[in-house]
Design a protein around this motif. Structure first.
Motif, mmCIF file in Angstrom:
data_model
loop_
_atom_site.group_PDB
_atom_site.id
_atom_site.type_symbol
_atom_site.label_atom_id
_atom_site.label_comp_id
_atom_site.label_asym_id
_atom_site.label_seq_id
_atom_site.Cartn_x
_atom_site.Cartn_y
_atom_site.Cartn_z
ATOM 1 N N ASP A 224 0.862 -1.181 0.000
ATOM 2 C CA ASP A 224 0.000 0.000 0.000
ATOM 3 C C ASP A 224 0.896 1.229 0.000
ATOM 4 O OD1 ASP A 224 -1.594 2.221 0.770
ATOM 5 O OD2 ASP A 224 -3.134 0.822 1.483
ATOM 6 N N LYS A 226 0.156 4.431 0.089
ATOM 7 C CA LYS A 226 -0.198 5.526 0.994
ATOM 8 C C LYS A 226 0.207 5.226 2.427
ATOM 9 C CE LYS A 226 -4.134 7.398 -1.587
ATOM 10 N NZ LYS A 226 -5.608 7.410 -1.661
ATOM 11 N N SER A 227 -0.171 4.041 2.905
ATOM 12 C CA SER A 227 0.127 3.709 4.306
ATOM 13 C C SER A 227 1.551 3.198 4.493
ATOM 14 C CB SER A 227 -0.876 2.662 4.818
ATOM 15 O OG SER A 227 -0.714 1.457 4.066
#
Length: 1151
Positions: A224, A226-227
């Motif tokens: 992921d 973004k995270s």
């Protein structure tokens, strides 16, 4: 007995040959006519530059396709880049480092391409110009690049490394982002060991924020962005080779080293949904199938109206030994296994859409093989292949020789095309070739060009090379006239070469008459006529020639006595050899020596000859007394005289191909007569000689009586021999032969190997310079060994109509012969009248006694008239010979006299001519008939000329030379003024030497690799027009619309999720990357990169465009400052608006 000092003679000879011309120049100043010749060529007419490269990219390593622009890119192990658009639009670029290209990525529909190299550099190529150039480069210093991925319509390139990390590069500025995915963060505790290099990176088609990372060990991670953490980790026992997504982003497929495919649900990381072994034998009892070879690549493509396609390379079972490489296409329940001729380097599926989140609708698969490019049609049953329109079959059989003809007769290309069109294979896909990007250039050239390539399997290909394109016209198989051995035990009579007995060594072609003559590696010559009619030849006309000449050592007592005359072996038959000498029965001597046997066996059954080139006559040199025939070193054919002549290191033979008779068969020494400067004498008696009269020792200028024309053209009568002495000598020779048979075979095979590597006129000279491996082949003044001088090969032959002797008042047909020792000898030809008389009366051949000398082996000869114009050899105009008509016969009588296209009327007025002779070391222009040296030029002292051609350029002519030291030079004619001298390329291998050739209008070519032809020009005009002639790769095309998300998908969030990559990877959020990690290198795509471009108007435009590109780069660096200025401008306008509202209703006196 006359005594003489050998050393003085030799020293005097070499010194004399080099200084004679200078003395002649001083003693005989050029005649009054010579200064009158106006030479129009100047240095400014010449400029050297590469034009185009044709053929299959040598040692390919990477493949990419732009689905919108429809352009294909191929990278190679030598750092070359080849780009293909529509047929006729091709481009070649080269990375300076020469490192292998490991991956290519198009910036789809942007006119740019990223290349990743084995030296850990990334390069951004600008394809919006006719000659692509590098805009940026990035060199990774601490990590090795293993895989790259550039999402569609993204400017952020993901770069995977050997350490398992992923870096992100901004392709606009070619700088690293501070965002890094570290391998230990990606796998965390899921594995105890390092997961290996990154072998795959791709983003989820439906969610750009999720990145799928494949590690070699078998671990796959969904990251992921973004995270900055892993969502899922998928582990499998076997190493991963490739990964591919289903377009909906819910499933992906992996290919493994044990020949299995695993299909995974994104949300189920525990185990694969399905495991397939496409080529594994399914065992009973539910056991795992047997392991197979690795599946190197897999692609997963969906269709709206049916099952998805799974396409893979590799994965065959281990027990299929010897099976060819395969591409497997799995579609629903059917599995098609498509066998390939060579191993698969890479493949790509061509799809209708560039968007990864839409149904892919695959329509073709492009397969890059080790030596071929194949395109498979997926839309038709049986998956037929497309007919490849690119000239990629040059190397179908290795190229052994090459000839180039510019400014050919206009009807030649249509004639060759019409006969070649019938040879096309059937069964291709009916669709148009799908790689059709780019636009053709404007062909400024109006003349036709033809390239002829000779190949190792005996085939000859004619190519249309007009206007810097290449297209195959016609293929001729010369091996069709020979019997092929059925099994390996039944070895043919060829001990000259172990393989490729039909390989072509020399091509002699007359474009005007369309007569073709070839010399092959098995000492065979075939003459062909062009016909548009199919014929069946009942008996193939054939001649066998014994061409062997032995000389005795000067030190032997016999050598100083007048040599006894040779006794013919067999009957001295003055009649012409019949058209068909049936395959000779081996007249082996008592000790079993092979004798009178040709190397190849001509077919005895009728031969069907299709329209095109048809066999007129086969000539073969035969074994003599256990000695194999020496390979042919020079060849010439003349359609007007009806003669073909060829020579090797033993001597020369001339054949009348109209009467099918041998006219001349002489050892090189016999050509000299009493003028031999080396005092070599024929060994006597010579057991292994063709029936012949006396030696040429007493002759200097004599005509040959007609009845002797089939023997060596000699005069004198046979003197009786002492039979006892002769018997003793024969016994002695036989003993020596038996002892040296093994040695001679070894030498012969060595010579054969050498000449196959380098079929130049000088290639059969290992005997001359056997100890000297360097390239200095010319004689030095300190040569003391007569043996070295004894092997004098025929290196150049030229038929012409000129003055044969000093006393001649008019030009007459003759043959000029050049040897490897720098001697030029002239043979006079007395031709019967045309028509029927030509077929009944003999051609009389006699040495003229004219001898000229140069330093180094003779390479090329040509003749100029008194105005300095080229006098081409006489030729017959082509006409169909398979349709005999009365009118034709009458025309034949009229036209049999030589057709000469010289603009001057030198034959009528008997004006003087000039002979231009080029050797390995120097060039001379000889005034005829006086034979004075008018001009002389020492071309090279330290090197030697590999190829010299007399060519026309800008309505004038010049001598063009290519030296072994890499220099290309041109000289004016007749004065031999140097006009161009450029260091082009060193002689790195024999292939360049064997194939380099110049032609008219400033064109040249050579085989740059085993699969590619490089063309170049030395004409300044062509260099100027080149930019216009080159095709455009990039054309403005609308990007297709993105797929419609649909109402429900938009409502419930099922469609593609976008990601603000700028926010994630930009400097503001992720910071700057470590400076030591990678080094940015500005590319030569700036103004410097245009130095090779033409200096015409188009060149200026190219420069302007590049200057704009540079300016654009600089402007993009100012982006942040501009943004800041915009915000301040916004705030200023806001304040201004407030002020305006505040004071809107007030009068001026209220302020």
């Amino acid at each position: 007995m006359r005594k003489f000092n050998i050393r003085k003679v030799l020293d005097g000879l070499t010194a004399g040959s080099s200084s004679a011309s200078q003395q002649q120049q001083q003693q005989h100043p050029p005649g009054n006519r010579e200064p009158e010749i106006q030479e129009t060529l100047q240095s400014e007419h010449f400029q050297l530059c590469k034009t185009v490269r044709h053929g299959f990219p040598y040692q390919p390593s990477a493949l990419a396709f732009d689905p919108v622009q429809k352009i294909l890119a191929v990278g190679t192990q030598t750092g070359a880049l080849r780009l293909f658009g529509r047929p006729g639009v091709e481009c070649y670029c080269q990375h300076d480092s020469g490192a292998a290209v490991i991956q290519l990525q198009f910036l789809i529909n942007e006119g740019a391409l990223v290349s990743a190299l084995a030296d850990d550099t990334l390069h951004l190529w600008n394809l919006r110009q006719k000659r692509p150039a590098i805009l940026h480069s990035l060199k990774f210093c601490r990590e090795r690049v293993t895989f790259c991925h550039l999402p569609f319509q993204s400017k952020w390139l993901y770069v995977g490394t050997e350490r398992g990390n992923i870096h992100i590069v901004n392709v606009e500025s070619f700088t690293l982002s501070g965002y890094v995915i570290m391998w230990n963060k990606a796998i965390e505790l899921s594995s105890k060991s390092h997961p290996g290099p990154v072998v795959h990176i791709s983003d989820n088609p439906m969610d750009e924020g999720k990145l799928l990372i494949g590690f070699e060990s078998g671990t796959v991670v969904l990251w992921d962005l973004k995270s900055k953490k892993a969502d899922y980790r998928y582990t499998y026992d076997e190493a991963i080779h490739s990964v591919a997504w289903h377009h909906e982003g819910k499933q992906f497929i992996c290919s493994h080293s044990d020949g299995t495919l695993t299909i995974w649900n994104v949300r189920s990381p525990a185990k694969p949904v399905q495991t397939i072994t496409p080529h594994g034998k399914q065992l009973k009892d539910g056991k795992k199938p047997e392991p197979c070879k690795p599946i190197l690549k897999v692609e997963f493509k969906t269709t709206r109206s049916g099952e998805p396609f799974i396409i893979l390379s590799g994965g065959l079972s281990y027990d299929t030994v010897g099976r060819r490489p395969c591409l497997t296409v799995m579609h629903g329940k059917s599995t098609a296994v498509l066998e390939m001729d060579y191993s698969i380097v890479d493949f790509l599926t061509l799809c209708e859409t560039p968007y990864p989140n839409d149904f892919q609708e695959p329509y073709a698969v492009v397969v890059l093989l080790e030596k071929d490019l194949v395109l498979i049609d997926l839309a038709q049953n049986g998956y037929p292949i497309f007919e490849n329109p690119y000239p990629l079959s040059i190397h179908e059989s290795p190229v052994t020789c090459c000839e180039y003809f510019a400014d050919c007769p206009v009807d030649l290309i249509p004639a060759l095309y019409s006969v070649g069109a019938r040879q096309k294979r059937q069964g291709y896909s009916k669709k148009e070739w799908p790689i059709n990007g780019g636009n053709w250039g404007l062909g400024a050239q109006s003349y036709s060009e033809i390239i002829i390539t000779g190949h190792a399997d005996g085939s000859i290909k004619f190519w249309d090379a007009s206007a810097i394109t290449l297209q195959v016209l016609y293929k001729l198989k010369t091996s069709k006239v020979f019997e092929k051995s059925r099994n390996k035990d039944e070895k043919p009579n060829t001990d000259i070469v172990d393989e490729d007995p039909y390989a072509i060594q020399i091509i002699s072609w007359c474009p005007e008459s369309r007569m073709l003559c070839i010399a092959g590696v098995s000492a065979h010559v075939i003459i062909y006529r062009f016909s548009k009619q199919e014929v069946i030849t009942e008996v193939i006309p054939m001649l066998e020639v014994r061409l062997l000449y032995e000389i005795s050592d000067v030190e032997t007592p016999e050598g100083e006595q007048a040599p006894p005359l040779p006794t013919p072996v067999g009957s001295a038959n003055p009649q012409p050899i019949p058209p068909q000498s049936h395959p000779s029965t081996s007249s082996s001597s008592s000790d079993g020596l092979r004798d009178n046997v040709p190397c190849l066996k001509v077919k005895s059954s009728p031969l069907k000859q299709s329209p095109g080139y048809q066999t007129e006559l086969v000539i073969q040199l035969v074994w003599v007394g256990g000695e194999p025939p020496q390979q042919i070193t020079s060849l010439a054919v003349n359609s007007s005289y009806g003669l073909v002549v060829f020579g090797n290191c033993n001597g020369i033979a001339m054949v009348d191909y109209l009467q099918k008779a041998v006219l001349l068969n002489l050892g090189t020494i016999e050509l000299y007569g009493s003028n031999d400067p080396y005092r070599r004498e024929p060994r006597s008696p010579r057991k292994s000689r063709q029936p012949s009269g006396a030696g040429l020792c007493d002759i200097s200028e004599g005509a040959v009586v007609p009845e002797d024309r089939c023997k060596s053209p000699t005069s004198g009568s046979s003197s009786p021999h002492n039979s006892d002495d002769e018997q003793k000598m024969n016994n002695f020779i036989e003993k020596v032969k038996i002892k040296s048979r093994k040695f001679s075979k070894m030498v012969a095979s060595d010579i054969a190997k050498m000449s196959r590597k380098l079929s130049l006129p000088t290639d059969l000279k290992p005997d001359l310079d056997i100890k000297d491996n360097s390239f200095s082949r010319s004689r030095s003044s300190s040569v003391t060994s007569i043996d070295k001088e004894s092997r004098e090969a025929i290196s150049a032959l030229h038929f012409c109509e000129t003055f044969t002797r000093k006393t001649d008042s008019a030009p007459s047909p003759c043959l000029w012969v050049g040897t490897t020792l720098g001697t030029v000898l002239v043979i006079a030809l007395n031709l019967p009248p045309g028509g029927e008389q030509r077929l009944l009366q003999p051609v009389i051949v006699s040495p003229s006694g004219t001898i000229l000398r140069l330093k180094g082996a003779i390479l090329r000869m040509a003749f100029l008239d008194s105005t300095g114009c080229l006098v081409p050899p006489a030729h017959e105009p082509w006409k169909e010979h398979n349709v005999p008509e009365e009118k034709d016969e009458k025309e034949k009588v009229k036209k049999r006299r030589p057709v000469s296209v010289s603009p001057s009327s030198s034959q009528e007025i008997s004006e003087n001519q000039y002979a231009v002779i080029c050797s390995e070391k120097q060039a001379k222009v000889i005034s005829l008939p006086t034979q004075n040296c008018a001009y002389k030029q020492n071309i090279t002292e330290t090197s030697f000329v590999l190829r010299g051609d007399i060519v026309s350029l800008s309505n004038s002519i010049c001598l063009a030379c290519f030296c072994a030291n890499g220099h290309i030079m041109t000289f004016s004619l007749p004065s031999l003024r140097p006009l161009l001298d450029v260091y082009y390329l060193p002689l790195t291998n024999m292939r360049i030497a064997r194939t380099f050739c110049f032609t008219n209008n400033g064109q040249a070519l050579y085989l740059v690799s085993p699969t590619e032809i490089q063309r170049l020009t030395y004409s300044q005009e062509t260099c100027e027009n080149l930019q216009e002639m080159l095709g455009e790769l990039f054309t403005p095309v609308e990007t297709p619309e993105a797929p419609n998300r649909g109402f429900f998908k938009g409502l419930f969030g099922g469609g593609a999720q976008s990601l603000d990559r700028e926010e994630l990877f930009g400097e503001s959020s992720s910071g700057k990357a470590s400076r030591s990690l990678a080094q940015h290198i500005p590319g030569p795509g700036g103004i410097e990169g245009v130095k090779g471009a033409a200096s015409g108007v188009v060149g200026e435009l190219a420069r302007a465009r590049l200057a704009l590109d540079e300016r654009g780069q600089k402007l993009s660096d100012l982006e942040e400052r501009t943004a800041a200025m915009l915000s301040s401008a916004d705030s200023f306008s806001k304040h201004a608006h407030e002020m305006m509202l505040k004071y809107k209703d007030k009068k001026w006196y209220q302020f």
